[in-house]
Design a protein around this motif. Structure first.
Motif, short mmCIF file in Angstrom:
data_model
loop_
_atom_site.label_atom_id
_atom_site.label_comp_id
_atom_site.label_asym_id
_atom_site.label_seq_id
_atom_site.Cartn_x
_atom_site.Cartn_y
_atom_site.Cartn_z
N MET A 1 50.89 -6.95 -1.09
CA MET A 1 50.13 -7.28 -2.29
C MET A 1 50.19 -8.79 -2.56
N LYS A 2 49.09 -9.33 -3.04
CA LYS A 2 49.02 -10.75 -3.40
C LYS A 2 49.97 -11.04 -4.56
N LYS A 3 50.73 -12.13 -4.46
CA LYS A 3 51.69 -12.49 -5.51
C LYS A 3 51.17 -13.60 -6.41
N THR A 4 50.56 -14.61 -5.81
CA THR A 4 49.99 -15.71 -6.60
C THR A 4 48.75 -15.22 -7.32
N LYS A 5 48.65 -15.51 -8.62
CA LYS A 5 47.54 -14.98 -9.42
C LYS A 5 46.32 -15.91 -9.35
N ILE A 6 45.14 -15.29 -9.49
CA ILE A 6 43.88 -16.04 -9.43
C ILE A 6 43.20 -16.01 -10.80
N ILE A 7 42.89 -17.21 -11.29
CA ILE A 7 42.15 -17.36 -12.54
C ILE A 7 40.72 -17.74 -12.20
N ALA A 8 39.76 -17.07 -12.81
CA ALA A 8 38.35 -17.39 -12.59
C ALA A 8 37.71 -17.74 -13.92
N THR A 9 37.03 -18.87 -13.95
CA THR A 9 36.29 -19.27 -15.15
C THR A 9 34.97 -18.49 -15.19
N ILE A 10 34.70 -17.90 -16.35
CA ILE A 10 33.49 -17.10 -16.52
C ILE A 10 32.37 -17.97 -17.06
N GLY A 11 31.20 -17.89 -16.45
CA GLY A 11 30.05 -18.68 -16.89
C GLY A 11 28.77 -17.96 -16.54
N SER A 296 43.22 -25.61 2.97
CA SER A 296 44.56 -26.21 2.99
C SER A 296 45.03 -26.54 1.58
N ASP A 297 44.12 -26.96 0.71
CA ASP A 297 44.47 -27.30 -0.66
C ASP A 297 45.03 -26.08 -1.39
N VAL A 298 44.34 -24.94 -1.27
CA VAL A 298 44.80 -23.72 -1.91
C VAL A 298 46.16 -23.31 -1.34
N ALA A 299 46.29 -23.33 -0.02
CA ALA A 299 47.55 -22.94 0.61
C ALA A 299 48.68 -23.86 0.18
N ASN A 300 48.42 -25.15 0.12
CA ASN A 300 49.48 -26.09 -0.27
C ASN A 300 49.93 -25.89 -1.72
N ALA A 301 49.02 -25.47 -2.59
CA ALA A 301 49.42 -25.15 -3.97
C ALA A 301 50.41 -23.98 -3.97
N VAL A 302 50.14 -23.00 -3.11
CA VAL A 302 51.06 -21.86 -2.96
C VAL A 302 52.41 -22.34 -2.42
N PHE A 303 52.37 -23.19 -1.40
CA PHE A 303 53.61 -23.72 -0.83
C PHE A 303 54.39 -24.53 -1.87
N ASP A 304 53.68 -25.21 -2.78
CA ASP A 304 54.33 -25.99 -3.83
C ASP A 304 55.05 -25.09 -4.83
N GLY A 305 54.68 -23.79 -4.86
CA GLY A 305 55.33 -22.85 -5.76
C GLY A 305 54.56 -22.53 -7.02
N THR A 306 53.26 -22.84 -7.05
CA THR A 306 52.48 -22.52 -8.24
C THR A 306 52.43 -21.02 -8.49
N VAL A 325 36.31 -15.68 -5.08
CA VAL A 325 37.57 -14.99 -5.37
C VAL A 325 38.14 -14.35 -4.10
N LYS A 326 37.28 -13.72 -3.33
CA LYS A 326 37.74 -13.09 -2.08
C LYS A 326 38.36 -14.11 -1.14
N VAL A 327 37.70 -15.23 -0.96
CA VAL A 327 38.20 -16.27 -0.05
C VAL A 327 39.54 -16.81 -0.56
N VAL A 332 45.47 -17.23 -0.11
CA VAL A 332 46.75 -17.04 -0.80
C VAL A 332 47.66 -16.08 -0.03
N ILE A 333 47.09 -14.95 0.39
CA ILE A 333 47.88 -13.94 1.11
C ILE A 333 48.44 -14.51 2.41
N GLU A 334 47.61 -15.23 3.14
CA GLU A 334 48.09 -15.82 4.40
C GLU A 334 49.17 -16.87 4.14
N ALA A 335 49.00 -17.66 3.10
CA ALA A 335 50.00 -18.69 2.78
C ALA A 335 51.33 -18.04 2.39
#
Length: 478
Positions: A1-11, A296-306, A325-327, A332-335
């Protein structure tokens, strides 16, 4: 299961029930509503759609209200204005657009807060100008263009390394906070342009006066003063957002990656959740796949511990909100698969009153690695124990049961926490026995665990004043 949470701005690209549902199924955990735009009626309608999706999917979805704060914007223009390199134009503290190159702003005191030689950025830094003269009496700032472009109504204006005199909460912000409390369905307020710890405590006081003290506060870090005062801001806020767009305009883009890492490290030590935001998958506004650098930016945020990563225009205005969201979830899961435990044993700086919770959570996390276990469960009324446990980054998924509907929704933002709502009427006279049994049944019914699997349970008892007290770790067989 994915641990890092995803926030999506609604518009506009995602403000319908079907798209919100598809984004939730794709991995979205939190919906962010930008109160810089829209009417109260539109916001009420959006909140209802999010809660309806949450109920249909039996999945908690936290709701963040983003208040505008003292953001300086271009005023209403008669038509777009194109400026070229070395051209002069004027920014004013007035509201009318009479002369083509004398442009109104939302900031009446703009001439009082800047000076000759300062840089002014417009439209997220795409247009750059240098101040060549200031007339405080006329409320006019004359600028020379160094990077040209087309200026549109409402575009943001940044004054890097300039202390502005606007209050941390505008009259519009206070009205929006009143809306949040009245609605009863806002879980967090995302406070823009925080500069000092007192900005956060002022909002906390207003919420308490209005009866909204259970709404969490997220401090957006996007000003140099906020970086300077980060320790105090972390102490006052419930969560911290590294808002890299305005932050890059204010302090320079080269400093942002280091600031991001340092803020995440400091906030984690205090047990506060963190969000990395802005342009994480920006190319997906128009394209179905991200660039390699964005991945890489998303993965590095996960590595940083966000704790969370966030989509802005990608989900609010883009052509592919669900795909974004899917991407992000895939990255995140791979990181997360490649994170080694040695990097996630923080030494907390929590108040002494939380030391027992800290010790129990640390022991339970250690046990999850020793047993190579897949399931951990905690009962928490306020969510405090679940938040502390999350920061120890146990190896297995955490399921947090609570009697509070507000806590159930709010925990959706916390790293690796999967909230479970328990009706108070189901609790019975012996919660020490009842709660683990109910959690095990939930896991089996939802195919989240299998019979015979071990479950590390953190639980306790109600004290003489009916306050829940965590005091026990027990390994259960499901």
């Amino acid at each position: 299961m994915k641990k890092t949470k995803i926030i999506a701005t609604i518009g506009p690209a995602s403000d319908n029930f079907e798209t919100i549902e598809r984004m939730a199924l794709a991995g979205m955990n939190v919906c962010r509503l930008n109160f810089s735009f829209g009417t109260p009626e539109e916001h009420f309608d959006m909140i209802k759609k999010v809660r309806d999706v949450s109920a249909k999917l039996n999945k908690p979805l936290a709701i963040i209200q983003c208040i505008q704060g003292p953001k300086i914007r271009m005023g209403k223009l008669k038509a777009p204005v194109t400026v070229k390199k070395d051209q002069l134009f004027v920014l004013t503290g007035r509201t009318e657009h009479k002369d083509e190159y004398t442009l109104p702003t939302t900031y009446e005191q703009i001439a009082s807060d800047t000076e000759v030689g300062k840089t002014i950025l417009i439209a997220d830094g795409k247009i750059i100008a240098q101040v060549v003269s200031v007339d405080k009496g006329k409320k006019e700032v004359t600028c020379k263009v160094t990077e040209g472009g087309t200026i549109l109504t409402g575009k943001g204006i940044n004054l890097p390394y300039t202390k502005i005199s606007l209050p941390s909460l505008t009259p519009k912000d206070i009205e929006d906070v009143k809306f949040a409390v009245k609605s009863g369905n806002i879980d967090y307020i995302d406070m823009s342009f925080v500069r000092h710890p007192e900005d956060v405590s002022k909002l906390r006081t207003i919420l308490k006066e209005l009866g909204g003290e259970n709404i969490g506060i997220i401090a957006k870090i996007e000003k140099p003063e906020a970086v300077e005062n980060i320790d105090g801001i972390i102490d006052e806020a419930d969560g911290i957002m590294v808002a890299r767009g305005d932050l890059a305009d204010e302090v320079s883009f080269a400093k942002v990656p280091v600031i991001q890492k340092e803020i995440i490290r400091k906030a984690s030590k205090k047990g506060k959740f963190t969000i990395v935001a802005t342009e994480m998958l920006s190319s997906m506004v128009d394209n179905q796949l991200p660039t390699r650098a964005e991945a890489s930016d998303v993965a590095n945020a996960v590595f940083d511990g966000t704790d969370c990563v966030m989509l802005s225009n990608e989900s609010a205005m883009g052509k592919f909100p669900v795909e974004s969201v899917k991407v992000m979830a895939e990255i995140v899961i791979e990181a997360e698969k490649s994170i080694y435990r040695d990097g996630y044993s923080p030494k907390f700086e929590l108040p002494d009153v939380h030391k027992l919770n800290e010790a129990i959570c640390k022991a339970a996390s250690e046990l999850s690695y020793t047993l190579d276990n897949e399931v951990m469960a905690v009962f928490s009324r306020s969510g405090l124990t679940a938040r502390i446990l999350s920061k120890f980054r146990p190896e297995c998924s955490i399921f947090a049961a609570t009697l509070s509907r507000k806590t159930y929704q709010q925990l959706a933002i916390v790293h690796n926490i999967n909230p479970i709502f328990i009706d108070d009427a189901q609790l019975g006279n012996n919660p020490y026995v009842t709660i683990p049994t109910m959690i095990k049944k939930y896991l089996l019914d939802n195919k989240l665990a299998s019979k015979g699997q071990k479950m590390i349970g953190i639980t306790g008892n109600f004290d003489t004043e009916q306050q829940w007290e965590i005091n026990t770790i027990r390994v259960h067989a499901i």
